[in-house]
Design an enzyme around this catalytic site. Structure first.
Site, PDB file in Angstrom:
ATOM      1  N   TYR A 126     -11.793   4.670  21.206  1.00 18.76           N
ATOM      2  CA  TYR A 126     -10.865   5.982  20.315  1.00 18.76           C
ATOM      3  C   TYR A 126     -11.058   7.305  21.226  1.00 18.76           C
ATOM      4  O   TYR A 126      -9.870   8.070  21.624  1.00 18.76           O
ATOM      5  CB  TYR A 126     -12.282   6.016  18.644  1.00 18.76           C
ATOM      6  CG  TYR A 126     -11.266   6.643  17.744  1.00 18.76           C
ATOM      7  CD1 TYR A 126     -10.113   6.262  16.876  1.00 18.76           C
ATOM      8  CD2 TYR A 126     -12.147   7.874  17.821  1.00 18.76           C
ATOM      9  CE1 TYR A 126      -9.776   7.917  16.492  1.00 18.76           C
ATOM     10  CE2 TYR A 126     -11.732   8.813  16.675  1.00 18.76           C
ATOM     11  CZ  TYR A 126     -10.438   8.616  16.081  1.00 18.76           C
ATOM     12  OH  TYR A 126      -9.913   9.672  15.526  1.00 18.76           O
ATOM     13  N   LYS A 144      -7.668   9.267  21.975  1.00 21.09           N
ATOM     14  CA  LYS A 144      -7.381  11.046  21.498  1.00 21.09           C
ATOM     15  C   LYS A 144      -6.995  11.707  22.286  1.00 21.09           C
ATOM     16  O   LYS A 144      -6.577  12.743  22.353  1.00 21.09           O
ATOM     17  CB  LYS A 144      -8.932  10.853  20.479  1.00 21.09           C
ATOM     18  CG  LYS A 144      -8.861  10.899  19.688  1.00 21.09           C
ATOM     19  CD  LYS A 144      -7.814  10.901  18.047  1.00 21.09           C
ATOM     20  CE  LYS A 144      -7.439   9.856  17.822  1.00 21.09           C
ATOM     21  NZ  LYS A 144      -6.117  10.073  16.447  1.00 21.09           N
ATOM     22  N   ASN A 148       0.412  10.566  12.661  1.00 23.51           N
ATOM     23  CA  ASN A 148      -0.824  10.497  12.155  1.00 23.51           C
ATOM     24  C   ASN A 148      -1.182   9.421  12.378  1.00 23.51           C
ATOM     25  O   ASN A 148      -2.638   8.997  12.626  1.00 23.51           O
ATOM     26  CB  ASN A 148      -1.045  10.588  10.697  1.00 23.51           C
ATOM     27  CG  ASN A 148      -1.895  10.681   9.689  1.00 23.51           C
ATOM     28  OD1 ASN A 148      -3.180  11.925   9.815  1.00 23.51           O
ATOM     29  ND2 ASN A 148      -1.879   9.699   8.952  1.00 23.51           N
ATOM     30  N   ASP A 164       4.709  -0.038  12.039  1.00 27.67           N
ATOM     31  CA  ASP A 164       3.729  -1.496  12.586  1.00 27.67           C
ATOM     32  C   ASP A 164       3.501  -1.109  13.599  1.00 27.67           C
ATOM     33  O   ASP A 164       4.220  -1.469  14.847  1.00 27.67           O
ATOM     34  CB  ASP A 164       3.719  -2.890  12.651  1.00 27.67           C
ATOM     35  CG  ASP A 164       2.610  -3.914  12.567  1.00 27.67           C
ATOM     36  OD1 ASP A 164       1.095  -2.701  13.037  1.00 27.67           O
ATOM     37  OD2 ASP A 164       2.022  -4.776  12.715  1.00 27.67           O
ATOM     38  N   LYS A 187       1.137  -1.336   0.040  1.00 28.98           N
ATOM     39  CA  LYS A 187       0.174   0.112   0.068  1.00 28.98           C
ATOM     40  C   LYS A 187       1.137   1.342  -0.022  1.00 28.98           C
ATOM     41  O   LYS A 187       0.294   2.480  -0.690  1.00 28.98           O
ATOM     42  CB  LYS A 187      -0.568   0.014   1.271  1.00 28.98           C
ATOM     43  CG  LYS A 187      -1.799  -1.187   0.961  1.00 28.98           C
ATOM     44  CD  LYS A 187      -2.736  -0.680   2.319  1.00 28.98           C
ATOM     45  CE  LYS A 187      -3.769  -1.784   2.752  1.00 28.98           C
ATOM     46  NZ  LYS A 187      -4.306  -1.129   4.445  1.00 28.98           N
TER      47      LYS A 187
HETATM   48  N1  LIG Z   1     -11.604  10.780   9.179  1.00 29.08           N
HETATM   49  C1  LIG Z   1     -11.910  12.036  10.538  1.00 29.08           C
HETATM   50  O1  LIG Z   1     -13.142  12.146  10.129  1.00 29.08           O
HETATM   51  C2  LIG Z   1     -10.724  12.473  11.890  1.00 29.08           C
HETATM   52  C3  LIG Z   1     -11.014  12.863  12.589  1.00 29.08           C
HETATM   53  C4  LIG Z   1     -10.571  13.355  13.421  1.00 29.08           C
HETATM   54  C5  LIG Z   1      -9.254  13.188  14.090  1.00 29.08           C
HETATM   55  N2  LIG Z   1      -9.157  11.758  12.814  1.00 29.08           N
HETATM   56  C6  LIG Z   1      -6.867  11.139  13.087  1.00 29.08           C
HETATM   57  O2  LIG Z   1      -6.513  11.998  11.391  1.00 29.08           O
HETATM   58  C7  LIG Z   1      -5.308  10.107  11.857  1.00 29.08           C
HETATM   59  C8  LIG Z   1      -5.852   9.580   9.996  1.00 29.08           C
HETATM   60  O3  LIG Z   1      -6.549   8.743   9.839  1.00 29.08           O
HETATM   61  P1  LIG Z   1      -8.101   9.223   9.087  1.00 29.08           P
HETATM   62  O4  LIG Z   1      -9.139  10.111   8.444  1.00 29.08           O
HETATM   63  O5  LIG Z   1      -7.038   9.676   7.054  1.00 29.08           O
HETATM   64  O6  LIG Z   1      -7.801   7.538   8.563  1.00 29.08           O
HETATM   65  P2  LIG Z   1      -7.792   6.000   7.191  1.00 29.08           P
HETATM   66  O7  LIG Z   1      -7.501   6.537   6.242  1.00 29.08           O
HETATM   67  O8  LIG Z   1      -7.876   5.212   8.509  1.00 29.08           O
HETATM   68  O9  LIG Z   1      -5.346   6.290   7.858  1.00 29.08           O
HETATM   69  C9  LIG Z   1      -5.401   5.705   8.918  1.00 29.08           C
HETATM   70  C10 LIG Z   1      -4.063   5.334   8.715  1.00 29.08           C
HETATM   71  O10 LIG Z   1      -3.178   4.833   9.943  1.00 29.08           O
HETATM   72  C11 LIG Z   1      -2.741   3.811   9.347  1.00 29.08           C
HETATM   73  N3  LIG Z   1      -2.379   2.932  10.452  1.00 29.08           N
HETATM   74  C12 LIG Z   1      -3.936   2.180  11.146  1.00 29.08           C
HETATM   75  N4  LIG Z   1      -3.105   1.314  12.278  1.00 29.08           N
HETATM   76  C13 LIG Z   1      -1.419   1.340  11.629  1.00 29.08           C
HETATM   77  C14 LIG Z   1      -0.816   0.250  12.456  1.00 29.08           C
HETATM   78  N5  LIG Z   1      -1.010  -0.770  13.099  1.00 29.08           N
HETATM   79  N6  LIG Z   1       0.848   0.328  12.002  1.00 29.08           N
HETATM   80  C15 LIG Z   1       0.744   1.894  11.465  1.00 29.08           C
HETATM   81  N7  LIG Z   1      -0.019   2.421  10.163  1.00 29.08           N
HETATM   82  C16 LIG Z   1      -1.725   2.176  11.189  1.00 29.08           C
HETATM   83  C17 LIG Z   1      -3.280   3.081   8.293  1.00 29.08           C
HETATM   84  O11 LIG Z   1      -3.014   1.986   6.974  1.00 29.08           O
HETATM   85  P3  LIG Z   1      -3.445   0.700   7.504  1.00 29.08           P
HETATM   86  O12 LIG Z   1      -4.358   1.586   5.628  1.00 29.08           O
HETATM   87  O13 LIG Z   1      -2.518  -0.096   6.583  1.00 29.08           O
HETATM   88  O14 LIG Z   1      -4.631   0.617   8.047  1.00 29.08           O
HETATM   89  C18 LIG Z   1      -3.022   4.620   7.680  1.00 29.08           C
HETATM   90  O15 LIG Z   1      -2.894   5.141   6.925  1.00 29.08           O
HETATM   91  C19 LIG Z   1      -5.972   9.698  12.958  1.00 29.08           C
HETATM   92  O16 LIG Z   1      -4.898   9.634  13.736  1.00 29.08           O
HETATM   93  C20 LIG Z   1      -7.318   9.920  12.692  1.00 29.08           C
HETATM   94  O17 LIG Z   1      -7.919   9.798  14.658  1.00 29.08           O
HETATM   95  C21 LIG Z   1      -9.499  11.772  10.963  1.00 29.08           C
END
Ligand SMILES: NC(=O)c1ccc[n+]([C@@H]2O[C@H](COP(=O)([O-])OP(=O)(O)OC[C@H]3O[C@@H](n4cnc5c(N)ncnc54)[C@H](OP(=O)(O)O)[C@@H]3O)[C@@H](O)[C@H]2O)c1
Length: 386
Positions: free
Chosen positions: A250, A254, A150, A123, A98
């Site tokens: 979650y 946070k 992130n 990881d 990926k």
């Molecule tokens: N989306 C929202 O509305 C929102 C709101 C507030 C805060 N956030 C925060 O923004 C950040 C990014 O989230 P996103 O919305 O972009 O979600 P996302 O598309 O699900 O991206 C999450 C990323 O974290 C990676 N990840 C998860 N578990 C992991 C692990 N064990 N080791 C390494 N990488 C790992 C995922 O990898 P894989 O693809 O391999 O799973 C993916 O690259 C997060 O911290 C989230 O809490 C998001």
């Protein structure tokens, strides 16, 4: 002028509605009021009426690490950094395939030269992976200017997963994220020392947190025995569960991130280390974070999720601007050390964080996390000493 958007170039923050006088939160209030303490209008104003500045400036000469950058907010932030000329971009991902797809996508859209982007395995479900990644950074990178923490998970339902010692969201979003922060902090300090840059801000460590930290009153912090906070958080019988799923984990993860950023920033003043530590909430963003599946969550949840994504959520590109902004606020002049940012401005976290109880809980979270990571990686905290 240095890269990114500087606070003094921004218009003054518009006055939001007067904050409510601090009230003692009851469990019921926290359960029923799943919104920002300043009210629901805050959330909708932010989502619909705020225009986030498009990232500009130059990141030439800078080495940048973005965790979880194969998709979502991390990918779009990495794309901006590369577009704006960073020297090295390390996509820190758990799945190399990926990661390579993300690399190809960024190279295609930015036309950057070969060798700028590297995909390195990280990881956050594994202590040893975090340690190997940190060792590689120390050995192979001359400098680290921006560390954008992130990566995160939000397991809505399904089996209660313990990875390493804790429930998955606590391990990934909190324990290993901060283990990595502690392991890489000396490299950021070294960058500040060896490359004092007169025109652009110093190194920055930014944690991506969430407005969801306001959706919990963290009652577990009142009942968990001293020294057992993490253990209690990882018990499936914990008293905090709000729904018949793990969403509360979650929210708590946070909240813990914000406490830890504030505590780490207080322990490592930017004036002494040259490194700015802050956190950012990106708003509600369309991404793969909240995965609703009809056979697990039911059709209503899937329809609700689709409606929210379609009508309310920001695009990942738009949300990533907030990450870019926070991660570009290096130097003590930025005034963001220990700060919480949203909508490309300094903001205040929830009342629980800033109140008297929050102060006590913050000290406890910091103390117990320190004990935990010291057990995992003896000596890791030495790098924080000033
Ligand atoms: N989306 C929202 O509305 C929102 C709101 C507030 C805060 N956030 C925060 O923004 C950040 C990014 O989230 P996103 O919305 O972009 O979600 P996302 O598309 O699900 O991206 C999450 C990323 O974290 C990676 N990840 C998860 N578990 C992991 C692990 N064990 N080791 C390494 N990488 C790992 C995922 O990898 P894989 O693809 O391999 O799973 C993916 O690259 C997060 O911290 C989230 O809490 C998001």
């Amino acid at each position: 002028m240095g890269p990114g958007i500087h606070p003094h170039t921004l218009p003054p923050r518009p006055q939001r509605s007067q904050p409510k006088p601090a009230t003692t939160r009851t469990h019921k209030l926290a359960r029923d009021n799943l919104y920002h303490p300043r009210g629901n209008t805050y959330f909708f104003k932010s989502q619909f009426l705020t225009t986030l500045p498009y990232p500009s400036g130059s990141y030439a000469g800078k080495n940048i690490i973005v965790t979880g950058s194969n998709t979502g907010l991390g990918l779009e932030a990495a794309r901006h950094f590369v577009r704006l000329g960073c020297s090295r971009m390390i996509l820190a991902v758990r799945n190399l395939e990926k990661g390579n797809q993300a690399k190809a996508s960024i190279e295609h859209s930015t036309g950057c030269s070969e060798g700028i982007i590297s995909v390195w395995e990280l990881d956050l479900c594994s202590y040893s992976s975090v340690q190997s990644f940190a060792s590689r950074v120390s050995a192979e990178l001359e400098r680290v200017d921006i560390l954008l923490l992130n990566a995160g998970v939000c397991a809505l339902k399904g089996p209660w997963r313990i990875v390493e010692e804790d429930e998955e969201a606590i391990t990934v979003n909190v324990v290993t994220t901060f283990l990595l922060a502690f392991l890489l902090f000396p490299k950021l300090r070294e960058t500040a020392r060896l490359f004092p840059d007169t025109v652009s801000p110093g190194p920055t460590m930014t944690v991506v947190t969430s407005l969801a930290h306001t959706y919990t009153d963290f009652r577990l912090s009142r009942t968990a025995p001293e020294g057992q906070l993490f253990k209690s958080l990882s018990s499936p019988d914990r008293p905090e569960a709000m729904f018949d799923d793990h969403t509360d984990q979650y929210f708590i993860s946070k909240l813990l991130q914000i406490f830890l950023v504030r505590a780490m920033a207080a322990e490592c003043p930017v004036e002494k280390t040259g490194v700015t530590i802050n956190c950012v909430q990106p708003g509600f963003v369309k991404s793969g974070l909240f995965k609703f599946e009809s056979h697990v969550h039911g059709l209503f949840a899937v329809a609700f999720g689709m409606a929210m994504n379609g009508l309310v959520a920001r695009s990942t590109e738009c949300g990533s601007r907030t990450l870019m902004h926070a991660a570009s606020q290096g130097g003590k002049e930025s005034g963001t050390h220990g700060g919480y940012l949203s909508d490309c401005m300094m903001d205040e976290p929830g009342e629980f964080v800033t109140g008297e109880e929050g102060r006590v809980v913050q000290e406890r979270v910091w103390r117990e996390l320190r004990g935990k990571v010291e057990g995992v990686c003896p000596g890791v905290l030495k790098g924080l000493e000033v």
